[in-house]
Design an enzyme around this catalytic site. Structure first.
Site, short mmCIF file in Angstrom:
data_model
loop_
_atom_site.label_atom_id
_atom_site.label_comp_id
_atom_site.label_asym_id
_atom_site.label_seq_id
_atom_site.Cartn_x
_atom_site.Cartn_y
_atom_site.Cartn_z
N ASP A 47 -20.90 -38.79 10.55
CA ASP A 47 -21.92 -39.44 9.72
C ASP A 47 -22.93 -38.34 9.38
O ASP A 47 -23.73 -37.94 10.21
CB ASP A 47 -22.57 -40.58 10.52
CG ASP A 47 -23.78 -41.19 9.82
OD1 ASP A 47 -24.05 -40.82 8.65
OD2 ASP A 47 -24.46 -42.04 10.44
N GLU A 210 -20.19 -45.37 3.79
CA GLU A 210 -20.87 -45.73 5.04
C GLU A 210 -20.73 -47.22 5.40
O GLU A 210 -20.43 -47.53 6.55
CB GLU A 210 -22.34 -45.32 4.95
CG GLU A 210 -22.51 -43.79 5.02
CD GLU A 210 -23.83 -43.29 4.48
OE1 GLU A 210 -24.72 -44.11 4.19
OE2 GLU A 210 -23.98 -42.05 4.34
#
Ligand code: AMP
Length: 650
Positions: A47, A210
């Site tokens: 991430d 995401e």
């Protein structure tokens, strides 16, 4: 050279030209795309965040985020510091330099990925370091001392730190990764993220949205969680971080993830919660006299302290009812109710975005089956309450909201490693993609929010006899005229064999792959002449610009529609004038003087009408001309057939 022409309509061959409009939209999904030959190799999930970044992997069948050497936190602040001795520091140590050495400490680099200085206009003050403005349309560079860095290079430094962290944990080299990006990232930003991975020594197997990763982290859509009431599930992913807010609506069916819509605000987050607390305290406990004698440095230092205390208060109020603290020997306090009153309007703004996303996805709050919470600011009880109320159901918030995206990325990496075969991912394109047609009109080939990967095509023809070259200009945006949209690139299909106008069949295909990279191919079907490009925009587009483009398209819908209507009428008139003149020349012998004069008069009337700003006048003359010339065209056709049949036995 001419631009792409829309099919020609004329009195002689309406049927043939109309049939040139072929529309197709197929979605191709390649389950094996990116799958590895050696499934035993660890592929990591990353991430790469605006504020913090994390790296995760599958450990004994479960995704876990990797902690730093100190064993404390899984978060690596996305901050790079260039020390005086030439050393590059990333993470917590770099964060400490934010206050003491801001010019050499780079944060929020994600906001700069794939962007030009022009894209940042209005936000230049946001960055404490030097963002270079040499040519407003080229990609931004960041100056640190006497060196210039691209956002890709800076992101690569963060990725390298994550690579080192995971390699330390595993005791083995890692070379393959899945990296997450916001659902609204455009092709250029996705490509920049891939490039950063490459620069850090990582083969980026997939760029994953995401929200999709967050849903995966909760096992949503996996075979172990059967679909809600035996049907497709719709999921809302509410992501409120430190500086940005995103809402994404996903649909999951048979293990296929599809982003139905996205919305958000790129300058709204927990930092704003801190700011309203600071304002409240300043108003309540201080007067302007308190700062009149202090110097700039002291004021800055005080500002930093009060901001940190406000953040501490906010975090404390996620579980406590009252916060009490001290700054500069002065007592300050904040109750949960006061805090909730302060942030109420900010939370409401996120709910408005949710409503917009629902509207785009053609859904109501009740139509959402599950709501997933992502981002540190979703720990605020008022946020959880407001979101649950809007969607009329409890939210998924059991996982650490800071880790959830990285955990999902690790699961996606595991899917690509071939360990979970039932899941595949499908995303959407945030802006429409199309080409310029005659008169500067935008002809959308892949509409906004189309599922990707996708392939769509359409056929075009020429409007001028013997046209040899065709310029194909590719645009992105929602407006009707290309001049209001964003040009992605162009190429020329050269050497079309000379043919009468309307005869060449030029097939244009748009192929948008799973990473959002666009391939455009043009082929003249009669000669098989072919040309293609892979779109790599020379400069980026900001999320704000994207949001503005959408807003613009709504605000200007009326005038755009009028402009498009007029241009289309003019194009039709021009095509008709060309074919009308040709018709008169070719059929001189079979038309009476009266018929020729009337046709000519009508063509002249059309020529005049096309100069006017009134599309209805043009359409009226076109109608008159068509009505008058239709019987003449039939007669001409009969004569042609009779001549062709002469001397032949039936
Ligand atoms: P992210 O960008 O997702 O890492 O989110 C960071 C934001 O979450 C910052 O604004 C933090 O202040 C905020 N945050 C972290 N922990 C809490 C908490 N316990 N309560 C409220 N906000 C928090």
């Amino acid at each position: 050279m001419y631009n792409v022409q829309r099919p020609i309509f004329n009195v002689q061959c309406t049927c043939e030209t109309t049939s040139l409009y072929i529309r197709m939209a197929t979605i191709s999904i390649n389950l094996k795309d990116g799958a590895l030959e050696r499934p035993q190799e660890v592929i990591v999930g990353i991430d790469l965040g605006t504020t913090n970044s994390l790296v995760a992997y599958m450990k004994d069948g479960q995704p876990v985020c990797v902690k730093g050497k100190d064993g404390k936190s899984t978060l690596v602040p996305s901050i790079v510091h260039f020390a005086g001795n030439g050393e590059v520091i990333v993470g917590d140590a770099a964060k400490e330099k934010l206050v003491t050495d801001p010019a050499n400490t780079i944060y929020s680099v994600k906001r700069l990925m794939g962007k030009s200085f022009k894209d940042l206009q209005g936000h230049e003050g946001f960055f404490g370091y030097q963002v270079i403005d040499d040519d407003t349309e080229s990609l931004v560079k960041i100056r640190v001392k006497d060196r210039f860095y691209t956002p890709v290079e800076l992101s690569a430094l963060i990725l390298k730190e994550l690579k080192t962290r995971i390699e330390g944990e595993l005791g083995a080299a890692v070379s393959k990764a899945v990296i997450t990006v916001p659902a609204y990232f455009n092709d250029n930003q996705r490509q920049a993220t891939r490039d950063a991975g490459k620069l850090a020594g990582l083969d980026v197997l997939r760029i994953v949205n995401e929200p999709t990763a967050a849903a995966l982290a909760y096992g949503i859509g996996s075979p172990s969680q059967p679909p809600h009431e035996g049907r497709a599930e719709t999921i809302a992913v509410y992501d409120l971080g430190g500086g940005t807010f995103d809402i994404s609506i996903l649909c999951i069916e048979n293990g296929i993830f599809e982003v139905l819509s996205t919305n958000g605000d790129t300058f709204l987050g927990g930092d704003d919660f801190d700011r309203v607390i600071v304002d409240f305290w300043l108003k309540k406990y201080y007067s302007s006299d308190d700062f009149s004698s202090s110097d700039e440095w002291k004021r800055k230092e005080f500002g930093q302290h009060i901001r940190l205390l406000a953040e501490a208060a906010k975090k404390a109020l996620s579980s406590a009812e009252v916060f009490e603290g001290e700054i500069d020997g002065r007592e300050v306090s904040l109750s949960r109710t006061e805090f909730e009153n302060l942030i109420g309007p900010l939370v409401q703004r996120t709910l408005d975005c949710c409503k917009n996303a629902l509207r785009d996805a053609k859904l109501t709050p009740a139509g959402i089956d599950k709501v997933v919470m992502v981002g540190g600011s979703t720990r605020v009880p008022l946020v959880i309450k407001a979101v649950s109320e809007l969607f009329q159901k409890p939210v998924f918030d059991s996982l650490d909201p800071d880790e959830v995206v990285a955990l999902g990325a690790a699961i996606q990496a595991d899917i690509l490693a071939g360990n979970q075969k039932d899941l595949l991912l499908l995303d959407v394109t945030p802006l429409s993609l199309g080409i310029e047609t005659v008169g500067g009109l935008m002809d959308v080939i892949i509409p906004r929010n189309s599922k990707i990967p996708t392939k769509a095509g359409r056929q075009y023809t020429t409007s001028v006899d013997g046209q040899k070259n065709l310029k194909i200009s590719v645009f992105q945006g929602e407006r009707d005229l290309v001049e209001h949209n964003r040009k992605l690139g162009e190429f020329i299909l050269r050497g079309i064999p000379p043919m009468p106008a309307g005869l060449p069949k030029i097939d244009i295909q748009f192929i948008l792959n799973a990473d959002g990279i666009l391939f455009v191919r043009a082929r003249e079907l009669r000669s098989n002449l072919e040309q293609h490009i892979e779109i790599r925009p020379t400069y980026g587009i900001s999320e704000e610009e994207m949001a503005l483009m959408l807003l613009d398209s709504i605000q200007n819908a009326q005038t755009d529609m009028q402009a498009r209507g007029l241009l289309e009428a003019r194009n039709e008139a021009n095509n008709l004038l060309l074919s009308g003149d040709k018709f008169l020349k070719q059929n001189e012998d079979i038309l009476s003087e009266q018929e020729k004069a009337t046709t000519n008069a009508l063509l002249n009337a059309l020529r005049e009408a096309a100069k006017r700003e009134d599309k209805d006048v043009i359409h009226r003359v076109i109608e008159e001309l068509n009505a008058y010339t239709a019987p003449l065209a039939h007669r001409a056709m009969d004569v042609t057939i009779r001549v062709a049949m002469r001397g032949k036995k039936v």
